[in-house]
Design a protein around this motif. Structure first.
Motif, PDB file in Angstrom:
ATOM      1  N   GLY A  50     -23.095 -40.819 -52.493  1.00 34.77           N
ATOM      2  CA  GLY A  50     -22.093 -40.912 -51.444  1.00 34.77           C
ATOM      3  C   GLY A  50     -21.933 -39.592 -50.719  1.00 34.77           C
ATOM      4  O   GLY A  50     -22.316 -38.526 -51.211  1.00 34.77           O
ATOM      5  N   MET A  51     -21.373 -39.663 -49.506  1.00 37.23           N
ATOM      6  CA  MET A  51     -21.067 -38.485 -48.709  1.00 37.23           C
ATOM      7  C   MET A  51     -19.553 -38.446 -48.527  1.00 37.23           C
ATOM      8  O   MET A  51     -18.941 -39.454 -48.146  1.00 37.23           O
ATOM      9  CB  MET A  51     -21.770 -38.553 -47.361  1.00 37.23           C
ATOM     10  N   TYR A  52     -18.956 -37.295 -48.812  1.00 39.06           N
ATOM     11  CA  TYR A  52     -17.502 -37.188 -48.814  1.00 39.06           C
ATOM     12  C   TYR A  52     -17.020 -36.009 -47.983  1.00 39.06           C
ATOM     13  O   TYR A  52     -17.651 -34.941 -47.964  1.00 39.06           O
ATOM     14  CB  TYR A  52     -16.983 -37.023 -50.247  1.00 39.06           C
ATOM     15  N   VAL A  53     -15.891 -36.219 -47.308  1.00 41.33           N
ATOM     16  CA  VAL A  53     -15.150 -35.113 -46.718  1.00 41.33           C
ATOM     17  C   VAL A  53     -14.276 -34.554 -47.833  1.00 41.33           C
ATOM     18  O   VAL A  53     -13.421 -35.270 -48.367  1.00 41.33           O
ATOM     19  CB  VAL A  53     -14.289 -35.582 -45.529  1.00 41.33           C
ATOM     20  N   VAL A  54     -14.515 -33.308 -48.199  1.00 45.51           N
ATOM     21  CA  VAL A  54     -13.825 -32.736 -49.352  1.00 45.51           C
ATOM     22  C   VAL A  54     -12.704 -31.811 -48.897  1.00 45.51           C
ATOM     23  O   VAL A  54     -12.893 -30.942 -48.034  1.00 45.51           O
ATOM     24  CB  VAL A  54     -14.818 -31.971 -50.261  1.00 45.51           C
ATOM     25  N   LYS A  55     -11.529 -32.028 -49.473  1.00 43.11           N
ATOM     26  CA  LYS A  55     -10.406 -31.114 -49.328  1.00 43.11           C
ATOM     27  C   LYS A  55     -10.425 -30.217 -50.573  1.00 43.11           C
ATOM     28  O   LYS A  55     -10.333 -30.699 -51.696  1.00 43.11           O
ATOM     29  CB  LYS A  55      -9.089 -31.895 -49.256  1.00 43.11           C
ATOM     30  N   LEU A 104      -3.507 -31.705 -51.921  1.00 40.89           N
ATOM     31  CA  LEU A 104      -4.372 -32.723 -52.518  1.00 40.89           C
ATOM     32  C   LEU A 104      -3.533 -33.833 -53.148  1.00 40.89           C
ATOM     33  O   LEU A 104      -3.878 -35.013 -53.043  1.00 40.89           O
ATOM     34  CB  LEU A 104      -5.283 -32.095 -53.579  1.00 40.89           C
ATOM     35  N   VAL A 105      -2.449 -33.452 -53.800  1.00 44.88           N
ATOM     36  CA  VAL A 105      -1.565 -34.452 -54.390  1.00 44.88           C
ATOM     37  C   VAL A 105      -0.984 -35.354 -53.308  1.00 44.88           C
ATOM     38  O   VAL A 105      -0.946 -36.583 -53.454  1.00 44.88           O
ATOM     39  CB  VAL A 105      -0.430 -33.778 -55.188  1.00 44.88           C
ATOM     40  N   VAL A 148      -2.308 -50.314 -45.036  1.00 44.22           N
ATOM     41  CA  VAL A 148      -2.842 -49.303 -44.120  1.00 44.22           C
ATOM     42  C   VAL A 148      -4.242 -48.917 -44.592  1.00 44.22           C
ATOM     43  O   VAL A 148      -4.443 -48.604 -45.766  1.00 44.22           O
ATOM     44  CB  VAL A 148      -1.930 -48.058 -44.076  1.00 44.22           C
ATOM     45  N   ASP A 149      -5.193 -48.914 -43.697  1.00 41.78           N
ATOM     46  CA  ASP A 149      -6.556 -48.504 -44.046  1.00 41.78           C
ATOM     47  C   ASP A 149      -6.606 -46.997 -44.229  1.00 41.78           C
ATOM     48  O   ASP A 149      -6.193 -46.237 -43.333  1.00 41.78           O
ATOM     49  CB  ASP A 149      -7.546 -48.908 -42.953  1.00 41.78           C
ATOM     50  N   VAL A 150      -7.119 -46.550 -45.357  1.00 38.46           N
ATOM     51  CA  VAL A 150      -7.384 -45.136 -45.610  1.00 38.46           C
ATOM     52  C   VAL A 150      -8.775 -45.042 -46.235  1.00 38.46           C
ATOM     53  O   VAL A 150      -9.242 -46.001 -46.855  1.00 38.46           O
ATOM     54  CB  VAL A 150      -6.330 -44.499 -46.547  1.00 38.46           C
ATOM     55  N   PRO A 151      -9.458 -43.907 -46.084  1.00 37.48           N
ATOM     56  CA  PRO A 151     -10.778 -43.780 -46.713  1.00 37.48           C
ATOM     57  C   PRO A 151     -10.655 -43.867 -48.235  1.00 37.48           C
ATOM     58  O   PRO A 151      -9.628 -43.506 -48.817  1.00 37.48           O
ATOM     59  CB  PRO A 151     -11.241 -42.375 -46.282  1.00 37.48           C
ATOM     60  N   ASP A 152     -11.715 -44.341 -48.883  1.00 35.34           N
ATOM     61  CA  ASP A 152     -11.742 -44.340 -50.338  1.00 35.34           C
ATOM     62  C   ASP A 152     -11.627 -42.906 -50.842  1.00 35.34           C
ATOM     63  O   ASP A 152     -12.212 -41.976 -50.265  1.00 35.34           O
ATOM     64  CB  ASP A 152     -13.041 -44.963 -50.849  1.00 35.34           C
ATOM     65  N   LEU A 153     -10.893 -42.729 -51.927  1.00 31.96           N
ATOM     66  CA  LEU A 153     -10.634 -41.407 -52.487  1.00 31.96           C
ATOM     67  C   LEU A 153     -11.350 -41.256 -53.819  1.00 31.96           C
ATOM     68  O   LEU A 153     -11.377 -42.186 -54.634  1.00 31.96           O
ATOM     69  CB  LEU A 153      -9.129 -41.197 -52.709  1.00 31.96           C
ATOM     70  N   VAL A 154     -11.918 -40.067 -54.046  1.00 29.62           N
ATOM     71  CA  VAL A 154     -12.542 -39.767 -55.333  1.00 29.62           C
ATOM     72  C   VAL A 154     -12.118 -38.372 -55.761  1.00 29.62           C
ATOM     73  O   VAL A 154     -11.741 -37.533 -54.940  1.00 29.62           O
ATOM     74  CB  VAL A 154     -14.082 -39.836 -55.269  1.00 29.62           C
ATOM     75  N   GLU A 155     -12.177 -38.137 -57.062  1.00 27.62           N
ATOM     76  CA  GLU A 155     -12.057 -36.791 -57.589  1.00 27.62           C
ATOM     77  C   GLU A 155     -13.478 -36.241 -57.688  1.00 27.62           C
ATOM     78  O   GLU A 155     -14.321 -36.826 -58.361  1.00 27.62           O
ATOM     79  CB  GLU A 155     -11.390 -36.810 -58.964  1.00 27.62           C
ATOM     80  N   ASN A 212     -11.699 -31.362 -57.134  1.00 27.64           N
ATOM     81  CA  ASN A 212     -11.261 -31.370 -55.740  1.00 27.64           C
ATOM     82  C   ASN A 212     -11.092 -32.820 -55.278  1.00 27.64           C
ATOM     83  O   ASN A 212     -11.369 -33.754 -56.035  1.00 27.64           O
ATOM     84  CB  ASN A 212     -12.290 -30.661 -54.863  1.00 27.64           C
ATOM     85  N   LEU A 213     -10.650 -32.985 -54.045  1.00 25.47           N
ATOM     86  CA  LEU A 213     -10.454 -34.332 -53.500  1.00 25.47           C
ATOM     87  C   LEU A 213     -11.553 -34.668 -52.509  1.00 25.47           C
ATOM     88  O   LEU A 213     -11.839 -33.889 -51.591  1.00 25.47           O
ATOM     89  CB  LEU A 213      -9.101 -34.433 -52.797  1.00 25.47           C
TER      90      LEU A 213
END
Length: 256
Positions: free
Chosen positions: A29-34, A45-46, A60-67, A94-95
């Motif tokens: 996967g490709m992620y935008v990381v905070k 992040l919280v 509400v649509d939000v992107p899938d979140l991963v640690e 990280n998020l």
């Protein structure tokens, strides 16, 4: 949240003040990381996790979140010293937000249906998210979906915890000015108020607790008043529960 491991830092996304970056992970996967090492800190992040999952609960649509785990070697081939310093300061958890290729920013040339706009305005009012204005819409069109992103400015109350004890009553009473919200005209404040009972009913105490539990323990910063992770989680639950129970103070279009 699912846990993945970063395999390659791709490029910085310099649009945000916290300089998020595009990162590839071991799930392909490709992620935008905070990043945890950004100046805004772990509380952002919280807020991203809590508000994002609350939003998903109400539709509400939000992107899938991963640690996403950043290994020590992640900065080895990065030439930019500023980025290298950020990566070195962000080793560990990280998020990551699912990258949405081809998405484009909201500019009002195409508007969502009223129900979608109302849910987003209600979510922002509930979580005190002031960062959804024409100056910074934080909305993306992607595959005919309006996706809400960047919730780090919400739940501002937790930034006061190092110097004062949590106060659910203070957060519950905080007004929300919806007049500058990017979707205010589409949603209509009266219509947002009319949706309150429906949307609030989705956020049961069990749901709120489950959303707070999703934030990784190592992101929860303890204080003298909040000596461990359990105490920090209870403070979030108490503040969100108190605000949900007192809509007259913050709900756009509510009679006061």
């Amino acid at each position: 949240m699912e846990k993945v491991r970063a395999t390659r830092y791709v490029l910085p996304l310099r649009e945000g003040g916290s300089m998020p970056g595009l990162v590839e992970a071991d799930d392909d996967g490709m992620y935008v990381v905070k990043f945890r090492g950004a100046g805004q800190g772990l509380k952002v992040l919280v807020a991203e996790v809590v508000v994002g999952l609350l939003g998903r609960t109400i539709g509400v649509d939000v992107p899938d979140l991963v640690e996403i785990e950043l290994p020590p070697a992640i900065a080895r081939y990065e030439a930019d010293e500023e980025v290298q310093d950020l990566l070195d300061a962000s080793l560990g958890s990280n998020l990551g937000l699912d990258f949405l290729p081809g998405a484009f920013g909201y500019d009002g040339s195409r508007v969502p249906d009223a129900a979608t706009a109302q849910a987003i305005v209600w979510l922002d009012a509930f979580t005190a998210n002031v960062d959804r204005t024409w100056h910074n819409p934080n909305l993306l069109w992607w595959h005919d979906r309006l996706v809400a992103i960047d919730h780090g400015a919400a739940l501002y109350f937790h930034h006061s915890w190092p110097s004062r004890a949590p106060s659910p009553e203070r957060f519950a009473a905080q007004r929300f000015d919806a007049s500058t919200h990017v979707l205010a005209d589409v949603a209509g404040t009266t219509a947002v108020a009319a949706r309150h009972e429906e949307l609030a009913a989705l956020l049961t105490p069990e749901v709120i607790r489950g959303v707070v539990e999703a934030a990784p323990e190592e992101w929860l910063e303890t204080t003298a008043d909040l000596p461990d992770a359990d105490a920090v989680r209870e403070a979030y639950v108490a503040c969100l529960g108190a605000r949900l129970a007192a809509p007259a103070a913050w709900l756009p279009g509510a009679d006061r």
